[in-house]
Design a protein around this motif. Structure first.
Motif, mmCIF file in Angstrom:
data_model
loop_
_atom_site.group_PDB
_atom_site.id
_atom_site.type_symbol
_atom_site.label_atom_id
_atom_site.label_comp_id
_atom_site.label_asym_id
_atom_site.label_seq_id
_atom_site.Cartn_x
_atom_site.Cartn_y
_atom_site.Cartn_z
ATOM 1 N N ALA A 207 -15.720 -8.757 11.697
ATOM 2 C CA ALA A 207 -15.908 -10.243 12.027
ATOM 3 C C ALA A 207 -14.841 -10.705 11.075
ATOM 4 O O ALA A 207 -13.945 -11.661 11.600
ATOM 5 C CB ALA A 207 -17.352 -10.984 11.758
ATOM 6 N N ASP A 208 -14.698 -10.363 9.758
ATOM 7 C CA ASP A 208 -14.004 -10.703 9.058
ATOM 8 C C ASP A 208 -12.299 -10.666 9.301
ATOM 9 O O ASP A 208 -11.437 -11.221 9.326
ATOM 10 C CB ASP A 208 -13.936 -10.214 7.461
ATOM 11 N N ARG A 209 -12.168 -9.480 9.944
ATOM 12 C CA ARG A 209 -10.861 -8.834 10.256
ATOM 13 C C ARG A 209 -10.247 -9.717 11.433
ATOM 14 O O ARG A 209 -9.083 -9.954 11.501
ATOM 15 C CB ARG A 209 -11.102 -7.544 10.663
ATOM 16 N N TYR A 210 -11.277 -10.291 12.196
ATOM 17 C CA TYR A 210 -10.806 -11.126 13.484
ATOM 18 C C TYR A 210 -11.058 -12.681 13.386
ATOM 19 O O TYR A 210 -11.184 -13.254 14.229
ATOM 20 C CB TYR A 210 -11.346 -10.264 14.953
ATOM 21 N N GLU A 211 -11.383 -13.222 11.988
ATOM 22 C CA GLU A 211 -11.562 -14.243 11.791
ATOM 23 C C GLU A 211 -12.844 -14.923 12.625
ATOM 24 O O GLU A 211 -12.600 -15.929 13.226
ATOM 25 C CB GLU A 211 -10.346 -15.128 11.920
#
Ligand SMILES: *Cc1c(COP(=O)(O)O)cnc(C)c1O
Length: 403
Positions: A207-211
């Protein structure tokens, strides 16, 4: 003169007949004693394996006394929705205590876990957003997604790579209104029918990687997983990485209600937009008071959680040693797989004859052909109780050729 009026809903009778024929009809049972290990169902004394009362708090003396005092001090109802009638100090206190307990800025409480999900998801998303949901998420999440105007996608159950694929494509191609304003990944923390745990560390990383935002429904983890039952976020040490935590006060906490935990501005926004808060009367004083007392019990009696997990290990091993298929459970939720719907119903009916109350779970709660009897032991079952249940499972399991 009175004329006979035809029933415009007569088709419901036909549909009920079909449900019965397919072994999908679920009768409502009558419980005439408190919700506890030993209770009375349809007039018969039984050992219950069918509640979410993981820690025995439904009958805890401190909760009962707190509820009685609240009734005397505040009466039985709140009279209107919170934005009109005002908040009782008890609800304010409950939300403060829960926020401290969960290590978040703020908590909003509503009437149930169901309304927490069905109210929050449409409130925080618009038609410029995308919701990405685990395919086995709870029905109340599905309701919330249906009420939202956001685009929607599912990812395969507990599959972080599958989730990443959905997110990558969504960021690359956008939605009907251009690039997504936000993407929200939603998962149960503990899945209610199989008892397996979401791979939250992986989900948060992706989720962090794709904001993307992350929302976790911790209904079956509240009071069960993490330090003092703080839930899956605490269990995996992911504090600060999950944007919305939904929990219930109706399961291990022993009372009734739902809560949404996160940032202060999210709570403030929900007080303006969450329809269960705006359009449905708030929890009665006794409920709020009992929930406050329950937080105290979670903090002061962690041995209950230890007993819950000890009992779970004993019971699960007992079932497995007998040869039952208990699926992929990692938590006190232990399904006993029967496959066929009629077999699951026979298993539950015969267990009931033997004095064990364990209900069958069939479609649409689980997929067709994945029917089961779902068991949950509590911290309050004694070893004798567990052995009595295992004896009944052995006898009935042999009869039905499940073992
Ligand atoms: C039980 C459950 C709910 C609903 O909670 P209530 O407080 O009973 O309305 C929501 N989500 C999940 C995952 C559940 O298991």
């Amino acid at each position: 003169m009175k004329t006979m009026r035809a029933d415009p809903l007569s088709y419901l009778g036909a549909e009920l007949g079909e449900l019965r024929a397919k072994n999908l009809y679920r009768p409502l049972r009558e419980m005439s004693a408190p919700q506890a290990v030993h209770t009375v169902i349809d007039g018969k004394p039984v050992i219950s394996l069918s509640s979410n009362n993981y820690l025995g708090l439904t009958t805890h003396p401190l909760l009962v006394e707190a509820a009685l005092k609240a009734v005397r001090d505040f009466g039985v109802g709140t009279g209107a929705v919170r934005t009109i009638a005002g908040d009782t100090t008890l609800i304010e206190e409950l939300e403060r205590r829960l926020a401290e307990f969960k290590h978040v800025e703020a908590v909003l409480t509503v009437q149930s876990g169901l309304t927490a999900n069905s109210g929050t998801i449409p409130a925080v998303t618009t038609d410029h957003d995308l919701i990405v949901s685990d395919e086995l998420n709870h029905a109340s999440i599905i309701d919330g997604v249906r009420l939202s105007r956001a685009s929607r996608a599912v990812f395969p159950h507990r599959d972080v790579d599958g989730l990443e694929k959905v997110l990558r494509e969504a960021r690359a191609s956008g939605g009907p209104n251009g690039p997504y304003r936000s993407i929200m990944v939603i998962t149960d923390g503990v899945f209610s029918m199989d008892g397996d745990i979401a791979p939250l560390p992986g989900i948060c990383d992706v989720a962090d990687r794709y904001e993307a935002a992350v929302m976790v429904d911790d209904a079956h983890a509240s009071g069960v997983l993490g330090r003092n039952g703080r839930g899956t976020i605490d269990h995996f040490d992911l504090h600060g990485r999950v944007d919305i935590q939904v929990g219930t006060l109706s399961k291990a906490v022993g009372v009734m209600g739902g809560y949404i935990a996160g940032r202060q501005h999210m709570k403030d926004f929900l007080t303006q937009r969450c329809r269960p808060l705006l359009f449905s009367t708030s929890q009665p004083p006794a409920v709020a008071a009992a929930c406050i007392a329950a937080i105290g019990v979670l903090e002061n009696e962690p041995e209950r959680i230890q007993r819950l997990w000890d009992n779970t290990a004993v019971f699960k091993k007992g079932l497995q040693d007998l040869g039952f298929d208990t699926g992929i459970s990692e938590t006190p939720i232990t399904p006993v797989m029967a496959g066929d719907e009629s077999k699951a119903q026979q298993l539950a009916a015969r267990l009931f004859d033997e004095g064990v109350f364990a209900t069958s779970v069939v479609f649409p709660t689980v997929a067709l052909g994945k029917a089961r009897v779902r068991t949950i032991v509590t911290s309050e079952h004694t070893r004798d109780d567990l052995q009595a249940c295992l004896n009944a499972f052995e006898k009935v399991g042999r009869e039905l050729r499940l073992i």
